[in-house]
Design a protein around this motif. Structure first.
Motif, PDB file in Angstrom:
ATOM      1  N   ILE A  80      34.169 -36.846  -0.747  1.00  0.00           N
ATOM      2  CA  ILE A  80      33.417 -37.773  -1.940  1.00  0.00           C
ATOM      3  C   ILE A  80      32.718 -36.866  -2.713  1.00  0.00           C
ATOM      4  CG2 ILE A  80      32.163 -39.846  -2.229  1.00  0.00           C
ATOM      5  CD1 ILE A  80      32.813 -40.607   0.581  1.00  0.00           C
ATOM      6  N   LEU A 256      42.014 -42.113  -3.154  1.00  0.00           N
ATOM      7  CA  LEU A 256      42.530 -42.280  -2.044  1.00  0.00           C
ATOM      8  C   LEU A 256      43.859 -41.899  -1.467  1.00  0.00           C
ATOM      9  CD1 LEU A 256      40.513 -44.916  -2.414  1.00  0.00           C
ATOM     10  CD2 LEU A 256      41.514 -45.799  -0.325  1.00  0.00           C
ATOM     11  N   TRP A 263      45.996 -48.811  -3.226  1.00  0.00           N
ATOM     12  CA  TRP A 263      44.673 -49.338  -3.279  1.00  0.00           C
ATOM     13  C   TRP A 263      44.428 -49.957  -4.583  1.00  0.00           C
ATOM     14  CZ3 TRP A 263      40.411 -49.798  -0.282  1.00  0.00           C
ATOM     15  CH2 TRP A 263      39.290 -49.988  -0.677  1.00  0.00           C
ATOM     16  N   LYS A 272      36.743 -43.611  -3.930  1.00  0.00           N
ATOM     17  CA  LYS A 272      36.894 -41.962  -3.253  1.00  0.00           C
ATOM     18  C   LYS A 272      36.436 -42.397  -2.098  1.00  0.00           C
ATOM     19  CE  LYS A 272      38.062 -38.086  -3.241  1.00  0.00           C
ATOM     20  NZ  LYS A 272      38.678 -38.358  -1.915  1.00  0.00           N
ATOM     21  N   SER A 273      37.315 -41.660  -1.195  1.00  0.00           N
ATOM     22  CA  SER A 273      37.286 -41.498   0.394  1.00  0.00           C
ATOM     23  C   SER A 273      36.750 -39.818   0.744  1.00  0.00           C
ATOM     24  CB  SER A 273      38.546 -41.755   0.984  1.00  0.00           C
ATOM     25  OG  SER A 273      39.615 -40.926   0.878  1.00  0.00           O
ATOM     26  N   LEU A 279      33.520 -44.072   2.200  1.00  0.00           N
ATOM     27  CA  LEU A 279      34.370 -44.560   1.074  1.00  0.00           C
ATOM     28  C   LEU A 279      33.400 -45.376   0.038  1.00  0.00           C
ATOM     29  CD1 LEU A 279      37.251 -45.163  -0.146  1.00  0.00           C
ATOM     30  CD2 LEU A 279      37.459 -47.237   1.493  1.00  0.00           C
ATOM     31  N   TYR A 292      31.313 -47.070   5.645  1.00  0.00           N
ATOM     32  CA  TYR A 292      31.312 -45.892   6.521  1.00  0.00           C
ATOM     33  C   TYR A 292      31.829 -46.184   7.907  1.00  0.00           C
ATOM     34  CZ  TYR A 292      29.520 -42.450   9.827  1.00  0.00           C
ATOM     35  OH  TYR A 292      29.621 -41.485  11.290  1.00  0.00           O
ATOM     36  N   LEU A 296      40.028 -42.681  10.834  1.00  0.00           N
ATOM     37  CA  LEU A 296      41.112 -42.477   9.682  1.00  0.00           C
ATOM     38  C   LEU A 296      42.330 -42.919   9.821  1.00  0.00           C
ATOM     39  CD1 LEU A 296      39.649 -38.924   8.424  1.00  0.00           C
ATOM     40  CD2 LEU A 296      38.509 -41.190   8.033  1.00  0.00           C
ATOM     41  N   ASN A 301      41.975 -41.887   5.088  1.00  0.00           N
ATOM     42  CA  ASN A 301      40.714 -42.652   4.478  1.00  0.00           C
ATOM     43  C   ASN A 301      40.452 -43.398   5.789  1.00  0.00           C
ATOM     44  OD1 ASN A 301      41.565 -41.865   1.750  1.00  0.00           O
ATOM     45  ND2 ASN A 301      43.737 -43.138   2.069  1.00  0.00           N
ATOM     46  N   SER A 302      39.038 -43.954   5.722  1.00  0.00           N
ATOM     47  CA  SER A 302      38.601 -44.611   6.746  1.00  0.00           C
ATOM     48  C   SER A 302      39.044 -46.188   6.732  1.00  0.00           C
ATOM     49  CB  SER A 302      37.045 -44.818   6.654  1.00  0.00           C
ATOM     50  OG  SER A 302      36.566 -46.003   7.622  1.00  0.00           O
ATOM     51  N   ALA A 305      36.508 -49.069   6.874  1.00  0.00           N
ATOM     52  CA  ALA A 305      35.782 -48.829   5.387  1.00  0.00           C
ATOM     53  C   ALA A 305      36.754 -49.596   4.366  1.00  0.00           C
ATOM     54  CB  ALA A 305      35.570 -47.616   5.015  1.00  0.00           C
ATOM     55  N   GLN A 306      37.938 -49.194   4.326  1.00  0.00           N
ATOM     56  CA  GLN A 306      38.988 -49.795   3.504  1.00  0.00           C
ATOM     57  C   GLN A 306      38.992 -51.367   3.665  1.00  0.00           C
ATOM     58  OE1 GLN A 306      42.961 -47.694   2.827  1.00  0.00           O
ATOM     59  NE2 GLN A 306      42.459 -46.395   4.771  1.00  0.00           N
TER      60      GLN A 306
END
Ligand code: DON
Length: 327
Positions: A80, A256, A263, A272-273, A279, A292, A296, A301-302, A305-306
């Motif tokens: 990030i 991402l 996304w 942004k991850s 994220l 957070y 992943l 990417n989390s 979080a996504q």
């Protein structure tokens, strides 16, 4: 009449605070038990973090924050950081030069891909993959490595609204294992896309990834972009208004990595991850959503979080491609 150096207050956002609060709490409640994903293991210090940690925060352009869960837990900013270094380099070299020297297209490959460089005549294509991030770091106008690092830490701090600290443990862990990035830095040097000593750029980039933020910090960093470059808590102008749209476009294209198109299709917000599990997504003119949680997916990417940000973006109808219903 306002004095010329005074910033006009931002208009209140057209979403009620009750609706935002509910969206944040609901998303945390629903997604906290979501399974799947794994902590980043190629950076030893990240592999050891508790995978259950999960925090969510929304920060609005009028400076309010709404959070749930482990929103005050610190984690490594990781990729990030690329957003803020890109913004700093863009301020210094101008958006046209930045576009020419770094690019604004997705690579279609992993964040640390060497093949992507080979396919594009050594041009990194995006400041949000490791190659372009090191090019952006090298573009910062600096007298030496410490000056480069100081400016990057300062811009992260300005975006967050307070002094950001660095984890010496994570820096050491990354420095001991960043051979792939060192190879990319030398390839960029050979291709003519490195503007300082390649090992200096790689090392400063490694340090900028090891700074510590919370989900609340990250939401305020995103809200600084949402509010056109002014930190909504400190009221400080951090980057030029004219550059914000370029930074957000970069995030929309590659934020991402190989999931950036998916996304855009499902959420429709620049984001942004980072492999630390953070994220952030930006709804221009309104707010930013940060989440957070360390595990992943395969793209880096989390997972939680996504899911949380998707749920909040849908609940608040924030997608940039949404149109008004007429039936
Ligand atoms: O350079 C690296 O590989 C890490 N310091 C950062 C990578 C990263 O966060 C990719 N994001 N999802």
């Amino acid at each position: 009449m306002l004095p010329s150096n005074k910033i006009e207050p931002m208009a209140p956002i057209p979403i009620s605070t009750d609706r935002i609060k509910k969206a944040v709490v609901d998303a945390h409640e629903k997604q906290k038990n979501k399974r799947g994903g794994k902590n980043a293991s190629y950076i030893p210090a990240l592999a050891k973090v508790d995978p259950q940690l999960f925090g969510v925060c929304v920060a609005t352009v009028d400076g309010q924050t709404f959070s749930a869960g482990d929103a005050r837990c610190q984690f490594a900013l990781e990729s990030i950081s690329k957003v803020f270094t890109a913004a700093l380099a863009m301020e210094q070299v101008g958006p046209r030069e930045f576009h020419r020297k770094v690019g604004a297209d997705p690579t279609g490959a992993a964040f640390n891909s060497v093949l992507a460089l080979e396919l594009h005549n050594d041009k990194p294509m995006s400041p949000l993959v490791n190659a372009g991030a090191m090019t952006a770091t090298s573009l910062v106008s600096a007298t030496d490595a410490e000056d480069r690092w100081r400016q990057i830490l300062q811009i992260q701090s300005d975006f967050a609204g307070h002094a950001i600290s660095v984890s010496e443990q994570i820096t050491a862990s990354e420095r001991a294992t960043n051979f792939h990035n060192r190879a990319i830095a030398w390839l960029l040097h050979c291709g003519g896309y490195m503007y300082c000593d390649p090992m200096e750029a790689c090392d400063v980039y490694t340090r900028q990834c090891s700074t510590l933020v919370t989900a609340v910090d990250l939401a305020i960093m995103g809200a600084t972009l949402a509010s056109g470059g002014i930190n909504p808590v400190t009221d400080k102008r951090v980057i030029a208004h004219a550059n914000v749209s370029h930074v957000l476009a970069e995030m929309a294209m590659e934020g991402l990595y190989t999931s950036s198109g998916d996304w855009a299709y499902t959420v429709g917000l620049p984001a942004k991850s980072g492999v630390g599990g953070g994220l952030v997504a930006v709804s221009p003119g309104k707010l930013a959503i940060a989440a957070y949680s360390p595990p992943l997916d395969k793209a880096g990417n989390s997972v939680r979080a996504q899911a949380a940000i998707t749920q909040i973006a849908h609940a608040l109808e924030l997608g940039l491609f949404n149109t008004q219903r007429r039936d």
